[in-house]
Write a protein that holds these residues in place. Structure first.
Motif, PDB file in Angstrom:
ATOM      1  N   VAL A 188       0.822  -1.214   0.000  1.00 54.00           N
ATOM      2  CA  VAL A 188       0.000   0.000   0.000  1.00 54.00           C
ATOM      3  C   VAL A 188       0.858   1.266   0.000  1.00 54.00           C
ATOM      4  N   SER A 189       1.952   1.275   0.740  1.00 54.30           N
ATOM      5  CA  SER A 189       2.803   2.461   0.773  1.00 54.30           C
ATOM      6  C   SER A 189       3.682   2.556  -0.469  1.00 54.30           C
ATOM      7  N   TYR A 190       4.097   1.411  -1.001  1.00 51.61           N
ATOM      8  CA  TYR A 190       4.902   1.444  -2.228  1.00 51.61           C
ATOM      9  C   TYR A 190       4.077   1.962  -3.397  1.00 51.61           C
ATOM     10  N   LEU A 191       2.801   1.593  -3.432  1.00 49.44           N
ATOM     11  CA  LEU A 191       1.925   2.092  -4.489  1.00 49.44           C
ATOM     12  C   LEU A 191       1.883   3.612  -4.474  1.00 49.44           C
ATOM     13  N   GLU A 192       1.747   4.203  -3.304  1.00 46.27           N
ATOM     14  CA  GLU A 192       1.717   5.665  -3.191  1.00 46.27           C
ATOM     15  C   GLU A 192       3.018   6.277  -3.711  1.00 46.27           C
ATOM     16  N   LYS A 193       4.115   5.606  -3.458  1.00 40.97           N
ATOM     17  CA  LYS A 193       5.425   6.104  -3.886  1.00 40.97           C
ATOM     18  C   LYS A 193       5.586   6.053  -5.396  1.00 40.97           C
ATOM     19  N   ALA A 215       1.297 -11.689   8.211  1.00 43.95           N
ATOM     20  CA  ALA A 215       0.087 -10.891   8.438  1.00 43.95           C
ATOM     21  C   ALA A 215       0.231  -9.481   7.876  1.00 43.95           C
ATOM     22  N   SER A 216       1.436  -8.913   7.970  1.00 44.04           N
ATOM     23  CA  SER A 216       1.661  -7.553   7.494  1.00 44.04           C
ATOM     24  C   SER A 216       1.522  -7.448   5.981  1.00 44.04           C
ATOM     25  N   THR A 217       2.092  -8.405   5.253  1.00 43.62           N
ATOM     26  CA  THR A 217       1.987  -8.352   3.791  1.00 43.62           C
ATOM     27  C   THR A 217       0.546  -8.583   3.337  1.00 43.62           C
ATOM     28  N   TRP A 252      -1.650  -5.786   1.306  1.00 46.07           N
ATOM     29  CA  TRP A 252      -2.238  -6.138   0.013  1.00 46.07           C
ATOM     30  C   TRP A 252      -3.729  -5.809  -0.005  1.00 46.07           C
ATOM     31  N   GLU A 253      -4.426  -6.131   1.077  1.00 49.17           N
ATOM     32  CA  GLU A 253      -5.859  -5.836   1.154  1.00 49.17           C
ATOM     33  C   GLU A 253      -6.105  -4.328   1.138  1.00 49.17           C
ATOM     34  N   SER A 289     -14.258  -1.929 -14.791  1.00 44.79           N
ATOM     35  CA  SER A 289     -14.930  -2.028 -13.502  1.00 44.79           C
ATOM     36  C   SER A 289     -13.896  -2.343 -12.421  1.00 44.79           C
ATOM     37  N   LYS A 290     -14.075  -1.768 -11.254  1.00 47.30           N
ATOM     38  CA  LYS A 290     -13.144  -2.036 -10.159  1.00 47.30           C
ATOM     39  C   LYS A 290     -13.466  -3.417  -9.591  1.00 47.30           C
ATOM     40  N   GLU A 291     -12.538  -4.361  -9.781  1.00 42.86           N
ATOM     41  CA  GLU A 291     -12.771  -5.737  -9.358  1.00 42.86           C
ATOM     42  C   GLU A 291     -11.478  -6.365  -8.837  1.00 42.86           C
ATOM     43  N   ASP A 292     -11.644  -7.302  -7.926  1.00 45.97           N
ATOM     44  CA  ASP A 292     -10.520  -8.047  -7.366  1.00 45.97           C
ATOM     45  C   ASP A 292     -10.793  -9.535  -7.583  1.00 45.97           C
TER      46      ASP A 292
END
Length: 199
Positions: free
Chosen positions: A132-137, A157-159, A163-164, A191-194
């Motif tokens: 999540v933080s790497y995406l922002e970067k 658990a952190s990864t 990811w979620e 469409s936004k999908e996972d």
């Protein structure tokens, strides 16, 4: 406990995941059918295995990832034809070998964002780069057809949590969870999908 939990997460993923027939997105269906489920042999697979046998004691695992990941990475690169590839972590010889085999004319394989304005494909280890933080970067270097491939998204658990959280980002249109890796796409208009896909 670490290995047991990881194994349980894998079983849960297998239970919840779909194959190509449970996918209604044409883009994702084609990617699964054409690339992910393409099990035809390739000469480069033998070459990858030879390198692994020289550098890794466990011949089926390279840097915590199954050998089949590198086969899949080759197919992704052939299919998506990225010209600029960013390796978020220290360069890995096998990864670079796979990339060059898929496209000898690839313009850039780099482990730094300095000087890179537009990136077609990014490879990042979720154990080293929190998704999540790497995406922002990395967002300033993303374009509509970019793809990020995060490895080890279920390692702890952190990864998993990161990811979620990444999937909630509104710039992310599609994610594909293959357990060993997670793919992130930004194509506008989709469409936004996972998706969880059995692999």
């Amino acid at each position: 406990m670490y290995n047991i939990r990881y194994g349980l997460n894998y079983l849960r993923h297998r239970f919840l995941a779909n194959n190509r027939h449970g996918i209604h997105s044409p883009f994702v269906y084609k990617l699964i059918d054409t690339v992910i489920y393409d099990y035809r042999g390739q000469k480069v697979y033998r070459d990858i295995k030879k390198i692994a046998q020289k550098q890794h004691s466990d011949k089926g695992v390279i840097n915590t990832l199954p050998l089949k990941f590198y086969h899949l990475l080759y197919r992704f690169c052939v299919y998506l034809k990225p010209q600029t590839i960013l390796l978020a972590d220290a360069e890995d010889y096998i990864t670079e070998f796979v990339i060059k085999q898929s496209n000898p004319e690839v313009q850039s394989v780099s482990s730094t964002t300095s000087g890179i304005r537009q990136v077609d494909m990014i490879l990042a280890d979720a154990l080293k780069q929190r998704p999540v933080s790497y995406l922002e970067k990395i967002i300033p270097s993303i374009h509509d057809d970019s793809v990020i491939i995060f490895t080890n998204i279920y390692r702890n658990a952190s990864t998993r949590q990161s990811w979620e959280q990444l999937k909630l980002n509104q710039q992310v249109r599609v994610t594909i969870d293959l357990f060993y890796i997670g793919l992130v796409f930004f194509k506008p208009g989709m469409s936004k999908e996972d998706f969880r896909v059995r692999y």
